[in-house]
Design a protein around this motif. Structure first.
Motif, PDB file in Angstrom:
ATOM      1  N   LYS A  64       0.836  -1.196   0.000  1.00  0.00           N
ATOM      2  CA  LYS A  64       0.000   0.000   0.000  1.00  0.00           C
ATOM      3  C   LYS A  64       0.873   1.249   0.000  1.00  0.00           C
ATOM      4  O   LYS A  64       2.066   1.181   0.317  1.00  0.00           O
ATOM      5  N   PRO A  65       0.317   2.409  -0.369  1.00  0.00           N
ATOM      6  CA  PRO A  65       1.117   3.637  -0.434  1.00  0.00           C
ATOM      7  C   PRO A  65       1.759   3.977   0.909  1.00  0.00           C
ATOM      8  O   PRO A  65       1.142   3.815   1.955  1.00  0.00           O
ATOM      9  N   ASP A  66       2.996   4.436   0.845  1.00  0.00           N
ATOM     10  CA  ASP A  66       3.730   4.860   2.037  1.00  0.00           C
ATOM     11  C   ASP A  66       3.447   6.344   2.260  1.00  0.00           C
ATOM     12  O   ASP A  66       3.800   7.187   1.430  1.00  0.00           O
ATOM     13  N   ASN A  67       2.810   6.664   3.385  1.00  0.00           N
ATOM     14  CA  ASN A  67       2.411   8.053   3.650  1.00  0.00           C
ATOM     15  C   ASN A  67       3.588   8.988   3.859  1.00  0.00           C
ATOM     16  O   ASN A  67       3.414  10.206   3.897  1.00  0.00           O
ATOM     17  N   SER A  68       4.785   8.436   4.001  1.00  0.00           N
ATOM     18  CA  SER A  68       5.954   9.313   4.130  1.00  0.00           C
ATOM     19  C   SER A  68       6.238  10.053   2.817  1.00  0.00           C
ATOM     20  O   SER A  68       6.955  11.047   2.792  1.00  0.00           O
ATOM     21  N   GLY A  70       4.091  11.737   1.296  1.00  0.00           N
ATOM     22  CA  GLY A  70       2.801  12.422   1.360  1.00  0.00           C
ATOM     23  C   GLY A  70       2.396  13.237   0.163  1.00  0.00           C
ATOM     24  O   GLY A  70       1.368  12.997  -0.462  1.00  0.00           O
ATOM     25  N   GLN A  71       3.207  14.232  -0.222  1.00  0.00           N
ATOM     26  CA  GLN A  71       2.810  15.154  -1.283  1.00  0.00           C
ATOM     27  C   GLN A  71       2.734  14.453  -2.629  1.00  0.00           C
ATOM     28  O   GLN A  71       1.820  14.707  -3.422  1.00  0.00           O
ATOM     29  N   ILE A  73       1.998  11.358  -3.200  1.00  0.00           N
ATOM     30  CA  ILE A  73       0.795  10.532  -3.209  1.00  0.00           C
ATOM     31  C   ILE A  73      -0.445  11.403  -3.348  1.00  0.00           C
ATOM     32  O   ILE A  73      -1.368  11.096  -4.100  1.00  0.00           O
ATOM     33  N   ALA A  74      -0.460  12.523  -2.628  1.00  0.00           N
ATOM     34  CA  ALA A  74      -1.611  13.435  -2.700  1.00  0.00           C
ATOM     35  C   ALA A  74      -1.780  13.993  -4.112  1.00  0.00           C
ATOM     36  O   ALA A  74      -2.905  14.146  -4.607  1.00  0.00           O
ATOM     37  N   GLU A 223      -3.921  -1.213  -4.480  1.00  0.00           N
ATOM     38  CA  GLU A 223      -3.061  -1.942  -3.554  1.00  0.00           C
ATOM     39  C   GLU A 223      -2.974  -3.403  -3.994  1.00  0.00           C
ATOM     40  O   GLU A 223      -3.833  -3.882  -4.724  1.00  0.00           O
ATOM     41  N   TYR A 254       5.578   2.599  -2.348  1.00  0.00           N
ATOM     42  CA  TYR A 254       4.738   1.638  -1.633  1.00  0.00           C
ATOM     43  C   TYR A 254       5.488   1.010  -0.467  1.00  0.00           C
ATOM     44  O   TYR A 254       6.704   0.836  -0.507  1.00  0.00           O
ATOM     45  N   LYS A 255       4.740   0.681   0.566  1.00  0.00           N
ATOM     46  CA  LYS A 255       5.312  -0.026   1.713  1.00  0.00           C
ATOM     47  C   LYS A 255       4.602  -1.367   1.872  1.00  0.00           C
ATOM     48  O   LYS A 255       3.490  -1.565   1.381  1.00  0.00           O
TER      49      LYS A 255
END
Length: 398
Positions: A64-68, A70-71, A73-74, A223, A254-255
């Motif tokens: 799934k996407p790695d929120n680290s 952030g920008q 992915i956004a 995902e 992705y993580k």
């Protein structure tokens, strides 16, 4: 002094000071109600975590996407996973038994003449076997449906029951999504929340290829959910998946997580919340206990002559101490019982705001036990002081 005489004296004093006793008990009442609610929230959180992961085995792996990132992915500035990526990773792996690609989108759906916002889950063919979703009626989405972008869909059990009365009546019916007709080919059995935050019972499942063309938006992030052949090689499966994605994607945002780590993280969050709530309960109990101690200390002063008379009549220090301890225990028990009863009205209010709650007898027993323990501990000091009064000084006290 016999126990019956001690109890009679305690109850006479309590009845004569009803308002004082009630005010003294407020802290205990609040503490007991709070601890019952805390235990119910804790048990409810545990049950909620179990239900979220009930449809998955310990061998399940998530990409799934790695929120680290952030920008990126956004803004959607990254290469998204595709069916080809998933198939490549699966073919290259020696430790994975299967995988499926999924993505979620909410759409306005017209179903049996009614229109509603319903979640659409785009999936490849192995979704049901990996997530343990079984059919109640009809057929499931297969590889052919994915390859030809068929208009076949599978309904969750709740949707079939709500709009078509039962699973069998739903088979062969058509559902309209964004002005395109889709045929219901299957209905899933009733299920727990096995897709983390999305109930299969109220979801429409369709081939990923079809959804990517007609349903999924530009910002929808897919995902991969994979299954290792054995729990002992989950880490190897994760390493192989990562190697494949690093090779395929120019920027891998992705993580990877496994079911065990996700459950552990969810459980830790729940434990921290429970610890915070228990701390609040303890503070409330301490405040209630201090109230009991203050009132009993005042009671000892007011009843100094009575204590002197009892000692002059032959009451031992032990009996005097027991007398005041019994009063503290009865007051705290009264507060505990009222608090447990109040919690029965508090818990439905928490349920109404979607707080996960699971009421257990253990929680109510613990709430009452804490109340009595608090009264015993905080009542010990004034009881001890009363027992140590000298008869002569007590009789002459003004």
């Amino acid at each position: 002094m016999r126990l019956s005489e001690k109890l009679r004296l305690v109850f006479i004093n309590i009845i004569q000071n009803k308002a004082k006793v009630f005010l003294t008990s407020i802290g205990i009442i609040a503490g007991a109600a709070t601890i019952v609610a805390v235990i119910a929230i804790g048990k409810g959180g545990e049950a909620d975590i179990k239900s979220q992961f009930s449809g998955l085995s310990a061998e399940t792996i998530y990409v799934k996407p790695d929120n680290s990132f952030g920008q990126n992915i956004a803004d959607g500035n990254f290469e998204k996973l595709t069916l080809k990526h998933m198939e490549f990773a699966l073919n290259e792996s020696t430790s994975l038994s299967g995988a499926y690609l999924r993505a979620r989108e909410y759409k306005k759906v017209k179903i049996n003449g009614q229109e509603d916002d319903i979640p659409i889950m785009a999936v490849s063919e192995m979704y049901s076997s990996i997530s343990n979703l079984k059919l109640a009626a009809g057929n499931n989405i297969d590889k052919v449906d994915v390859n030809i972008e068929s208009n076949a869909i599978v309904l969750g059990y709740g949707l079939a029951k709500e709009y078509f009365l039962n699973a069998y009546d739903a088979i062969g019916q058509y559902v309209k999504i964004d002005n395109k007709q889709y045929e219901v080919i299957g209905v899933l059995e009733r299920s727990a929340d096995g897709l983390q935050g999305l109930s299969p019972d109220v979801t429409i499942f369709m081939p990923y290829s079809t959804a990517s063309t007609y349903v999924l938006g530009e910002n929808t992030v897919p995902e991969i959910v994979a299954l290792a052949k054995d729990i002992s090689i989950v880490n190897l499966g994760m390493a192989e998946l990562k190697d494949s994605l690093d090779y395929l994607l120019e920027q891998n945002v992705y993580k990877l997580e496994d079911t065990g780590s996700r459950m552990e993280a969810a459980s830790k969050s729940s434990d921290i919340m429970n610890l915070l709530l228990v701390s609040i309960s303890i503070i409330v109990f301490i405040i209630g206990g201090i109230g009991i101690m203050n009132v009993l200390t005042l009671s000892v002063k007011e009843r100094t002559k009575e204590i002197g008379v009892l000692k002059a009549l032959g009451c031992t220090e032990h009996s005097i101490m027991q007398l005041f301890l019994l009063e503290a225990i009865i007051i705290s028990a009264f507060g505990g019982i009222i608090g447990v009863l109040i919690s029965n009205f508090l818990i439905p209010m928490l349920k109404a705001i979607d707080v996960p709650i699971l009421v257990t007898p253990e929680g109510q027993i613990l709430g009452l036990s804490f109340a009595i323990l608090t009264g015993t501990i905080f009542g010990s000091f004034p009881a001890y002081k009363a027992s140590k009064l000298e008869p002569v000084n007590a009789l002459n006290y003004e």
